[in-house]
Design a protein around this motif. Structure first.
Motif, PDB file in Angstrom:
ATOM      1  N   VAL A  95      -4.225   1.902  -9.841  1.00 46.60           N
ATOM      2  CA  VAL A  95      -5.663   1.654 -10.001  1.00 46.60           C
ATOM      3  C   VAL A  95      -5.889   0.231 -10.503  1.00 46.60           C
ATOM      4  N   THR A 120       4.378   0.114  -4.349  1.00 45.36           N
ATOM      5  CA  THR A 120       3.809   0.320  -5.684  1.00 45.36           C
ATOM      6  C   THR A 120       4.899   0.421  -6.746  1.00 45.36           C
ATOM      7  N   ARG A 172      -5.635   1.795  -5.387  1.00 41.27           N
ATOM      8  CA  ARG A 172      -6.398   3.021  -5.200  1.00 41.27           C
ATOM      9  C   ARG A 172      -7.567   3.006  -6.182  1.00 41.27           C
ATOM     10  N   ARG A 173      -8.532   3.926  -5.974  1.00 42.60           N
ATOM     11  CA  ARG A 173      -9.752   3.898  -6.779  1.00 42.60           C
ATOM     12  C   ARG A 173      -9.665   4.714  -8.062  1.00 42.60           C
ATOM     13  N   LEU A 183       0.221   5.948 -11.183  1.00 41.84           N
ATOM     14  CA  LEU A 183      -1.065   5.943 -10.494  1.00 41.84           C
ATOM     15  C   LEU A 183      -2.101   5.129 -11.270  1.00 41.84           C
ATOM     16  N   GLY A 242       0.776  -1.220   0.000  1.00 42.11           N
ATOM     17  CA  GLY A 242       0.000   0.000   0.000  1.00 42.11           C
ATOM     18  C   GLY A 242       0.813   1.278   0.000  1.00 42.11           C
ATOM     19  N   ARG A 294       1.188   6.393   1.883  1.00 40.11           N
ATOM     20  CA  ARG A 294       0.216   5.504   1.255  1.00 40.11           C
ATOM     21  C   ARG A 294      -0.110   6.000  -0.155  1.00 40.11           C
ATOM     22  N   ALA A 330      -2.653   5.430  -1.849  1.00 38.46           N
ATOM     23  CA  ALA A 330      -4.067   5.798  -1.936  1.00 38.46           C
ATOM     24  C   ALA A 330      -4.332   7.191  -1.402  1.00 38.46           C
ATOM     25  N   GLU A 361      -3.727  12.928  -3.716  1.00 37.38           N
ATOM     26  CA  GLU A 361      -4.825  13.625  -4.351  1.00 37.38           C
ATOM     27  C   GLU A 361      -4.278  14.585  -5.397  1.00 37.38           C
TER      28      GLU A 361
END
Length: 308
Positions: A105, A31, A110-111, A101, A26, A67, A69, A72
């Motif tokens: 996904v 990643t 992450r979303r 990123l 995470g 993290r 996730a 932003e």
């Protein structure tokens, strides 16, 4: 900056790995390690992998324990703002973060991908300065035939190749008075004649390498970055601080366009697959020719009155 650093940190996470053998799931570290093993990274050419790895490792050094996730859009914009004076670095960072990123996904880390909606306000620019004929003469006078600096100039100028390919060129690439090699960035197989000025310079240079024409003071092939720094110093010696290795490729493309070569002719030497850049050289050359011819035609039809 302090606010977005704190927001990204979230709950404290302790890095348990020694070296890079283990990472906490995470995190940015985790990643990036997974991304290096993915097809999204390994499908790229070695030169692209090296460039992207440098960007990712710098990003990882600052944010590795955070993290993935938690990132932003505002965090990414803050990082891009730090590079406001270097548009190329901005573009590369945004490009790499979009891919990373996006990978996160796909891997359900992450979303969404907050980098997708970001656009950079990049100023209009012609990129690296293209050498003028006067600047080329000035460098040649400071670094005559027989010097390593002149060999470097002629290798780039008369092959119109990127420095990553120029530093790899050597005697093994020369067959039947033609240079055969594969471009590292595009994978394009090249077969171009060796220009007589370049052949003369190679023959007159006492110190060339066995594997590559250009070698360091220790007799080893240059890296692309090392060559760029070394050539930067040679430009400074010629009192040409505005010039660099990058601009020599552009200078030869300009020469071809001014000689009346079409886009296809120019691409056969440069290896371009996207004709948009080449088109700018051809359009500029055509515009200059048309201006000259247009002026001559007009003056022929409407000669100026002369006071006797």
């Amino acid at each position: 900056m302090a606010a977005y650093q704190a927001a990204l940190a979230g709950a404290p996470e302790r890095q348990t790995e020694i070296g890079a053998s283990r990472t906490i799931p995470g995190t940015v570290n985790h990643t990036i390690v997974a991304f290096y093993k993915s097809l999204k990274f390994t499908k790229n050419e070695p030169i692209t992998q090296a460039t992207d790895r440098n960007i990712l490792e710098a990003f990882r050094a600052k944010h590795g324990d955070k993290r993935i996730a938690a990132f932003e859009r505002r965090h990414i914009e803050a990082m891009l703002a730090e590079k406001v004076g270097t548009p190329a670095a901005q573009r590369n960072l945004l490009r790499v973060l979009r891919v990373l990123l996006g990978f996160a996904v796909e891997m359900k880390m992450r979303r969404d991908n907050p980098a997708l909606g970001i656009k950079l306000d990049t100023p209009s620019t012609d990129g690296y300065h293209s050498w003028t004929e006067d600047e080329l003469r000035q460098f040649e006078q400071r670094h005559p035939i027989g010097t390593k600096a002149r060999l470097a100039l002629d290798l780039i100028l008369y092959t119109a190749q990127r420095r990553t390919d120029v530093v790899a060129l050597g005697p093994a690439n020369l067959r039947n008075s033609r240079l055969h090699f594969t471009q590292s960035k595009t994978g394009t197989a090249m077969d171009i004649p060796i220009a007589q000025p370049l052949a003369d310079t190679i023959a007159a240079t006492p110190m060339i390498g066995v594997r590559t024409y250009l070698v360091t003071e220790y007799g080893k092939p240059f890296t692309a970055a090392g060559f760029g720094n070394w050539f930067r110093q040679r430009c400074n010696e010629a009192e040409l601080p505005q010039c660099s290795a990058h601009g020599l490729r552009k200078a030869f493309l300009r020469r071809m366009a001014e000689a009346g070569c079409s886009e296809d002719f120019i691409a056969s030497i440069s290896g371009h697959k996207d004709m948009r850049e080449i088109r700018t050289y051809v359009q500029a050359a055509n515009k200059a020719r048309m201006a000259t011819e247009g002026m001559a035609r007009t003056l022929a039809l409407f000669p100026a009155a002369r006071n006797e």
